[in-house]
Design an enzyme around this catalytic site. Sequence first.
Site, PDB file in Angstrom:
ATOM      1  N   SER A  43     -21.883 -21.179  35.578  1.00 21.96           N
ATOM      2  CA  SER A  43     -22.901 -21.883  36.352  1.00 21.96           C
ATOM      3  C   SER A  43     -23.879 -22.561  35.390  1.00 21.96           C
ATOM      4  CB  SER A  43     -23.616 -20.912  37.303  1.00 21.96           C
ATOM      5  OG  SER A  43     -24.499 -21.577  38.168  1.00 21.96           O
ATOM      6  N   ASP A  73     -15.580 -24.366  45.313  1.00 22.81           N
ATOM      7  CA  ASP A  73     -16.970 -24.480  44.863  1.00 22.81           C
ATOM      8  C   ASP A  73     -17.540 -25.821  45.319  1.00 22.81           C
ATOM      9  OD1 ASP A  73     -19.392 -24.563  43.494  1.00 22.81           O
ATOM     10  OD2 ASP A  73     -18.551 -23.894  41.588  1.00 22.81           O
ATOM     11  N   HIS A 110     -18.771 -20.985  44.590  1.00 22.03           N
ATOM     12  CA  HIS A 110     -19.432 -20.940  43.285  1.00 22.03           C
ATOM     13  C   HIS A 110     -19.580 -19.510  42.765  1.00 22.03           C
ATOM     14  CE1 HIS A 110     -21.779 -22.514  40.003  1.00 22.03           C
ATOM     15  NE2 HIS A 110     -22.803 -21.732  40.306  1.00 22.03           N
ATOM     16  N   ASP A 111     -19.747 -18.549  43.655  1.00 21.52           N
ATOM     17  CA  ASP A 111     -19.950 -17.160  43.234  1.00 21.52           C
ATOM     18  C   ASP A 111     -18.684 -16.491  42.719  1.00 21.52           C
ATOM     19  OD1 ASP A 111     -22.637 -17.068  43.609  1.00 21.52           O
ATOM     20  OD2 ASP A 111     -22.610 -15.840  45.421  1.00 21.52           O
TER      21      ASP A 111
END
Length: 505
Positions: A227, A449, A486-487
């Site tokens: 990230s 994502d 995204h996680d």
Amino acid sequence: MASRSLVNTTRHIHKSLSRPLPTSARLIGLTTTHNARFTCAPPRKSGVASNPAMAFPCLDALETRSATLQASRSSSGPEPSYTSGPTEIFDCKDPLLLDWGGILPEFTIAYESWGAMNADKSNVILLHTGLSASSHAHSTEANPQAGWWEKFIGPGAPLDTDKYHVICTNVIGGCHGSTGPSSIDPGNGERYATRFPILTMQDMVRAQFRLLDHLGVDKLYASVGSSMGGMQSLAAGVLFPSRVGRIVSISGCARSHPYSIAMRHTQRQVLMMDPNWNRGFYYDAIPPHAGMKLAREIATVTYRSGPEWEQRFGRRRADNTKPPALCPDFLIETYLDHAGEKWCLNYDPNSLLYVSKAMDLFDLGRENQQATKSRRDIHTEDIQAGTYTTSDASCSLTLPSKPYEEQPSSQVDTSEPLEAGSSRPPQDLVLGLSALRDTPTLVMGVASDILFPAWQQREIAQSLRIGGNRGVTHVELSEEMSLFGHDTFLLDLKHIGGNIRMFLN
């Protein structure tokens, strides 16, 4: 004859419309007009509301928290402590010149480490964090609480502490022990608040390398991050190419794109609109917890994916036996509410503003790097000549006098549409990443994502390859492999961790 018949018919219709309505019609409040249209009669005033007032437990909770914080106010104010436990501290007394002209006369870096450093200090991995993470990536003897990357670090783990010495820092601008807006300004003895200067990712990396200098680490075995950390990892290699042996960039980018900037902008706006924010000077009062909660809810929407939420929540409500409410009602709403609730007092609001803005400013293109170098050179010369002042570093931007108008240069050319993944990255970015020509690099992305979409990782890999880097490993997880959006970098030990292990070894 036809004319007389029409007149008689008209009179008959008029008489029919003039007659009183049946009792059943009058009971439901219907009246008529001569054009035969039905309307609702005004309700008779009885002194009692037609419906009960809606309850708002979500707002009650915010008001209760404000009252609790107000009651706990002391000489130091109710601002929570954001430290996540014991850390190691590096105090740098040498000033740090920042890319946009600000200066930190001195600064502190909070860090933690795992594994033993070998004799020549060649086995060091610098782990970069996401936006709000602390240095506590893994448990330590001093702080046994599980870290944010607990399963990825340790003996035999992807970051194998039997082989590597792993260092993780809290970035400057943060609030978990490193110097940030909540820190004391040595110039006046007060908290920086929004007197803190604007930061960039590269500023954060320069501060980290001051720590490496202090520890006697000349060259990293690897720079690793996900990230925002993936952005920093690339920046470390571009700024210090001779000091970084390998790069791992997961779910990151080489330049922030409009969608992610827009999402972070909305988070900052809802936070700054909270009256308790007080233009950043809230440290001796109630912190802007309502704005922080909303900002986190917006962010959480971007961290996961729609398909995952379809599986987890669907359209289910928290309690189907109760009537709908304007407060959290659907399961997805209660999830977002919980995410904001548990975070709103665990991170400094000003740090969110500054660190997220640094993400927006991120651009490793050649043009941006050259402009930054020119600014730094001028400021350095002024500092050496004793003529430098930080007044020019303050924000002087004014809002435009006219509303936004579409610019000709912003129109998208759709005459020759390109297939996904087939477009060539801009030459400016290829040149900007040329410093990494000889640095083996692992770039990972996730198809689900939406915050750092997979095309951005493809852009990094393509730019490096076009620039002559033959040591690029690009991995993209399909939606079948991960629906976590995204996680994924926090959750997928098999695919994310497995590829990191293979690349580092």
